[in-house]
Design a protein around this motif. Structure first.
Motif, PDB file in Angstrom:
ATOM      1  N   TYR A   1      -1.585  10.527  12.237  1.00  0.00           N
ATOM      2  CA  TYR A   1      -2.235   9.196  12.213  1.00  0.00           C
ATOM      3  C   TYR A   1      -1.733   8.449  13.506  1.00  0.00           C
ATOM      4  O   TYR A   1      -2.731   7.659  14.026  1.00  0.00           O
ATOM      5  CB  TYR A   1      -1.431   8.449  11.065  1.00  0.00           C
ATOM      6  CG  TYR A   1      -2.048   8.612   9.687  1.00  0.00           C
ATOM      7  CD1 TYR A   1      -3.289   8.454   9.210  1.00  0.00           C
ATOM      8  CD2 TYR A   1      -1.182   9.044   8.881  1.00  0.00           C
ATOM      9  CE1 TYR A   1      -3.922   8.785   8.035  1.00  0.00           C
ATOM     10  CE2 TYR A   1      -1.748   9.467   7.640  1.00  0.00           C
ATOM     11  CZ  TYR A   1      -2.883   9.379   7.177  1.00  0.00           C
ATOM     12  OH  TYR A   1      -3.396   9.560   5.831  1.00  0.00           O
ATOM     13  N   GLU A   2      -0.659   8.820  14.115  1.00  0.00           N
ATOM     14  CA  GLU A   2      -0.226   8.001  15.472  1.00  0.00           C
ATOM     15  C   GLU A   2      -1.125   8.589  16.376  1.00  0.00           C
ATOM     16  O   GLU A   2      -1.595   8.000  17.147  1.00  0.00           O
ATOM     17  CB  GLU A   2       1.226   8.164  15.569  1.00  0.00           C
ATOM     18  CG  GLU A   2       2.193   7.290  14.476  1.00  0.00           C
ATOM     19  CD  GLU A   2       3.454   7.883  14.462  1.00  0.00           C
ATOM     20  OE1 GLU A   2       4.383   6.977  13.965  1.00  0.00           O
ATOM     21  OE2 GLU A   2       3.753   9.057  14.853  1.00  0.00           O
TER      22      GLU A   2
ATOM     23  N   ILE B   1      -4.309   7.055  16.092  1.00  0.00           N
ATOM     24  CA  ILE B   1      -4.432   5.434  16.685  1.00  0.00           C
ATOM     25  C   ILE B   1      -4.385   5.579  17.993  1.00  0.00           C
ATOM     26  O   ILE B   1      -5.154   4.789  18.744  1.00  0.00           O
ATOM     27  CB  ILE B   1      -3.272   4.817  16.103  1.00  0.00           C
ATOM     28  CG1 ILE B   1      -3.274   4.716  14.600  1.00  0.00           C
ATOM     29  CG2 ILE B   1      -2.669   3.552  16.917  1.00  0.00           C
ATOM     30  CD1 ILE B   1      -1.873   4.164  13.818  1.00  0.00           C
TER      31      ILE B   1
ATOM     32  N   ASN C   1      -6.780  -4.292  14.378  1.00  0.00           N
ATOM     33  CA  ASN C   1      -6.042  -3.272  13.429  1.00  0.00           C
ATOM     34  C   ASN C   1      -6.846  -2.790  12.167  1.00  0.00           C
ATOM     35  O   ASN C   1      -6.725  -1.589  11.886  1.00  0.00           O
ATOM     36  CB  ASN C   1      -4.841  -3.896  13.014  1.00  0.00           C
ATOM     37  CG  ASN C   1      -3.858  -3.139  12.296  1.00  0.00           C
ATOM     38  OD1 ASN C   1      -3.565  -2.118  12.788  1.00  0.00           O
ATOM     39  ND2 ASN C   1      -3.642  -3.645  10.934  1.00  0.00           N
TER      40      ASN C   1
ATOM     41  N   VAL D   1      -9.239   0.129  13.287  1.00  0.00           N
ATOM     42  CA  VAL D   1      -8.568   1.184  13.650  1.00  0.00           C
ATOM     43  C   VAL D   1      -7.936   1.701  11.951  1.00  0.00           C
ATOM     44  O   VAL D   1      -7.998   3.095  11.891  1.00  0.00           O
ATOM     45  CB  VAL D   1      -7.356   1.050  14.404  1.00  0.00           C
ATOM     46  CG1 VAL D   1      -6.490   2.211  14.355  1.00  0.00           C
ATOM     47  CG2 VAL D   1      -7.866   0.556  15.959  1.00  0.00           C
ATOM     48  N   ALA D   2      -7.403   0.788  11.314  1.00  0.00           N
ATOM     49  CA  ALA D   2      -6.994   1.354   9.882  1.00  0.00           C
ATOM     50  C   ALA D   2      -8.088   1.893   9.066  1.00  0.00           C
ATOM     51  O   ALA D   2      -7.973   3.129   8.677  1.00  0.00           O
ATOM     52  CB  ALA D   2      -6.411   0.231   9.260  1.00  0.00           C
TER      53      ALA D   2
ATOM     54  N   CYS E   1      -0.837   0.810   9.176  1.00  0.00           N
ATOM     55  CA  CYS E   1      -1.644   0.976  10.460  1.00  0.00           C
ATOM     56  C   CYS E   1      -0.991   0.009  11.694  1.00  0.00           C
ATOM     57  O   CYS E   1      -0.507   0.405  12.844  1.00  0.00           O
ATOM     58  CB  CYS E   1      -2.870   0.796  10.302  1.00  0.00           C
ATOM     59  SG  CYS E   1      -3.837   1.155  12.022  1.00  0.00           S
ATOM     60  N   TRP E   2      -0.547  -1.007  11.241  1.00  0.00           N
ATOM     61  CA  TRP E   2       0.015  -2.142  12.244  1.00  0.00           C
ATOM     62  C   TRP E   2       1.259  -2.045  12.546  1.00  0.00           C
ATOM     63  O   TRP E   2       1.739  -1.894  13.738  1.00  0.00           O
ATOM     64  CB  TRP E   2       0.051  -3.585  11.507  1.00  0.00           C
ATOM     65  CG  TRP E   2       0.512  -4.784  12.474  1.00  0.00           C
ATOM     66  CD1 TRP E   2      -0.231  -5.265  13.392  1.00  0.00           C
ATOM     67  CD2 TRP E   2       1.672  -5.063  12.540  1.00  0.00           C
ATOM     68  NE1 TRP E   2       0.502  -6.238  14.050  1.00  0.00           N
ATOM     69  CE2 TRP E   2       1.896  -5.964  13.484  1.00  0.00           C
ATOM     70  CE3 TRP E   2       2.895  -4.744  11.610  1.00  0.00           C
ATOM     71  CZ2 TRP E   2       3.008  -6.791  13.719  1.00  0.00           C
ATOM     72  CZ3 TRP E   2       4.120  -5.398  11.885  1.00  0.00           C
ATOM     73  CH2 TRP E   2       4.038  -6.320  13.053  1.00  0.00           C
TER      74      TRP E   2
ATOM     75  N   ARG F   1       2.709   1.343  12.358  1.00  0.00           N
ATOM     76  CA  ARG F   1       2.431   2.499  13.407  1.00  0.00           C
ATOM     77  C   ARG F   1       2.247   2.075  14.873  1.00  0.00           C
ATOM     78  O   ARG F   1       2.953   2.442  15.872  1.00  0.00           O
ATOM     79  CB  ARG F   1       1.726   3.571  13.058  1.00  0.00           C
ATOM     80  CG  ARG F   1       2.089   3.979  11.384  1.00  0.00           C
ATOM     81  CD  ARG F   1       1.038   5.017  11.089  1.00  0.00           C
ATOM     82  NE  ARG F   1       1.527   5.565   9.814  1.00  0.00           N
ATOM     83  CZ  ARG F   1       1.922   6.900   9.759  1.00  0.00           C
ATOM     84  NH1 ARG F   1       1.993   7.564  10.721  1.00  0.00           N
ATOM     85  NH2 ARG F   1       2.460   7.308   8.381  1.00  0.00           N
ATOM     86  N   THR F   2       1.156   1.167  14.924  1.00  0.00           N
ATOM     87  CA  THR F   2       0.770   0.603  16.272  1.00  0.00           C
ATOM     88  C   THR F   2       1.906   0.006  17.091  1.00  0.00           C
ATOM     89  O   THR F   2       2.254   0.147  18.150  1.00  0.00           O
ATOM     90  CB  THR F   2      -0.386  -0.312  16.043  1.00  0.00           C
ATOM     91  OG1 THR F   2      -1.318   0.517  15.461  1.00  0.00           O
ATOM     92  CG2 THR F   2      -0.856  -0.850  17.500  1.00  0.00           C
TER      93      THR F   2
END
Length: 158
Positions: free
Chosen positions: A8-9, A12, A24, A27-28, A38-39, A41-42
């Motif tokens: 996932y990272e 991203i 976000n 992207v998610a 997702c947020w 991880r970002t």
């Protein structure tokens, strides 16, 4: 030591290095996560330095910087003792976009942009050639650009 990135990272990072203006939510949705994870991880990727900046890339020609020069700089034996002094001076020149220390026949490679060849000549004589310890500068003017990217090959990290 960097934290291991999960799939996932990596996804991203791949998305944001192409277009950091993506929301976000976008992207998610694209990577198949809900927005909150997702947020998080970002944010972690930013905090840990994987994302070092979010910028707009400009077209140098549209802003009038038409000349692109690569310069190989060789320092004299005396100049090599002052590598940090040379490095600090180069950081002060806005015309120099990149500067790399090299192994081989040259000590540094510079990527320089200027308005035109006359502006490069002025930069060369007024700034670059006046730095102490320079033995030789070999300037190469780029005629055309075949490939230029800021995108890292993340897909090769598997």
């Amino acid at each position: 030591m960097p934290t291991e990135l999960d799939e996932y990272e990596k996804r991203i990072l791949a998305i944001l290095q192409v277009d950091s203006s993506r929301s976000n939510a976008e992207v998610a949705k694209e990577i198949g996560l809900s927005e909150a994870p997702c947020w998080r991880r970002t944010q972690r990727l930013k905090k840990e330095g994987y994302i070092s900046a979010q910028v707009s890339l400009l077209d140098r020609r549209k802003v009038g910087l038409n000349t692109h020069v690569f310069a190989l700089v060789k320092l004299s034996a005396v100049g090599r003792s002052n590598l940090s002094e040379f490095s600090e001076a180069i950081r002060q020149f806005p015309e120099v976009l990149d500067c790399y220390v090299l192994m081989g026949s040259a000590d540094f490679m510079l990527r320089i942009v200027t308005r035109d060849i006359d502006a490069y000549e002025q930069f060369f004589f007024d700034k670059l050639s006046k730095l102490p310890g320079i033995q030789d500068v070999n300037s190469m003017v780029a005629l055309s650009e075949i490939k230029s990217t800021t995108r890292l090959p993340l897909e090769t990290m598997r």
